[in-house]
Design a protein around this motif. Structure first.
Motif, PDB file in Angstrom:
ATOM      1  N   ALA A  73      -9.386   0.143  -2.491  1.00  0.00           N
ATOM      2  CA  ALA A  73      -8.501  -0.141  -1.361  1.00  0.00           C
ATOM      3  C   ALA A  73      -8.714   0.857  -0.230  1.00  0.00           C
ATOM      4  O   ALA A  73      -8.689   0.491   0.958  1.00  0.00           O
ATOM      5  CB  ALA A  73      -7.046  -0.112  -1.821  1.00  0.00           C
ATOM      6  N   ILE A  80       0.322  -1.686  -3.232  1.00  0.00           N
ATOM      7  CA  ILE A  80      -0.430  -2.330  -4.306  1.00  0.00           C
ATOM      8  C   ILE A  80       0.236  -2.037  -5.642  1.00  0.00           C
ATOM      9  O   ILE A  80       0.619  -0.896  -5.924  1.00  0.00           O
ATOM     10  CB  ILE A  80      -1.887  -1.817  -4.325  1.00  0.00           C
ATOM     11  N   VAL A 107       0.076   3.005  -4.197  1.00  0.00           N
ATOM     12  CA  VAL A 107      -0.375   2.379  -5.447  1.00  0.00           C
ATOM     13  C   VAL A 107       0.602   2.684  -6.571  1.00  0.00           C
ATOM     14  O   VAL A 107       0.952   3.844  -6.806  1.00  0.00           O
ATOM     15  CB  VAL A 107      -1.785   2.865  -5.841  1.00  0.00           C
ATOM     16  N   VAL A 140      -1.355  -7.240  -3.762  1.00  0.00           N
ATOM     17  CA  VAL A 140      -1.622  -6.511  -2.530  1.00  0.00           C
ATOM     18  C   VAL A 140      -0.734  -7.084  -1.431  1.00  0.00           C
ATOM     19  O   VAL A 140      -0.779  -8.289  -1.162  1.00  0.00           O
ATOM     20  CB  VAL A 140      -3.103  -6.625  -2.113  1.00  0.00           C
TER      21      VAL A 140
END
Length: 252
Positions: free
Chosen positions: A149, A164, A129, A228
């Motif tokens: 997620a 992401i 992330v 994503v």
């Protein structure tokens, strides 16, 4: 609940990991935090020097979470944790929150993304992330997305990896979530120059901005969407043309 290793490439004291770990712990996960002692951005999947030598560590406790720093890379942190150096191996890996975006094919060099791919080598699913700002103001937004997620990837096949990117906005100001392809890196280029000492040196230059390709992580992130992208590590190409050609050349 699953045991989750949280790591990063910005260092174990970085604000991103300090925002992420308590948010994931609050969801009920068994959180293990192991990350580099210092900033290891851009190291990719490097883990040289990890074998047959002691690894220096340091630990701090903040808000009930223990943060362990290692003298090594994000991939090294994942490897140590998976080998059982810090108790039971993790069921999942969460890498981040990275300060700054990780988009396009250049994620190959990202320590954040490489940590997730390293986890997948042994069948551990992982999420990387990143937050789209060099000076983020909305860490909680990315932490919330990361938690969601993680909940999704728990039910997916072992070794699933997501990268992401999250806009640096309040949660209620996100445009939504979209699947994104990887953009071709056109924002910067590496240029060889000579240092004052006479030694060769690489510098990064900004390039003129062309319009982003629709549907890519670059374009969608600029529009305010969370991007994503499922990714895989090294995979062979199922094509024997090269081997066949070389075999014929060896016949004299």
């Amino acid at each position: 609940m699953p045991r989750v290793l949280i790591t990063n490439d910005d260092g174990y004291r970085a604000p991103g990991i300090r925002a992420l770990a308590p948010a994931i712990a609050a969801l009920g996960y068994d959180v293990l935090v192991v990350a580099p002692l210092l900033d290891e951005s851009g190291v990719g999947s490097a883990r040289a020097g990890l074998v047959n030598r002691p690894v220096r560590t340091a630990s701090e406790v903040e808000n009930g979470v223990t943060y362990t720093g290692i003298e090594g890379t994000p991939a090294g942190a994942v490897t140590l944790a998976q080998a059982g150096a810090f108790g039971p191996p993790p069921d999942l890996v969460l890498s981040g929150i990275n300060r700054g975006l990780n988009i396009g094919v250049s994620i190959f060099h990202s320590g954040t993304v490489a940590a997730a791919l390293t986890a997948a080598e042994t069948g551990t699913s992982a999420v990387a992330v990143s937050l789209d700002s060099e000076n983020p103001a909305h860490w909680p937004t990315a932490a919330t997305i990361a938690g969601d997620a993680l909940g999704w990837i728990t039910g997916e096949p072992a070794g699933t990896v997501l990268t992401i990117n999250v806009p640096d906005r309040p949660l209620d100001q996100l445009a939504g979530v979209r699947h994104a392809s990887l953009a071709v890196n056109r924002r910067t280029r590496l240029v060889a120059t000579t240092a004052p000492s006479g030694e060769p040196m690489i510098v990064v230059e900004r390039t003129p901005q062309a319009a982003a390709v629709p549907g890519t992580d670059e374009a969608l992130l600029a529009e305010g969407f969370v991007t994503v992208t499922p990714i895989v590590g090294i995979r062979e190409v199922r094509d024997d043309a090269a081997a066949t050609a070389l075999a014929k050349r060896l016949v004299r």
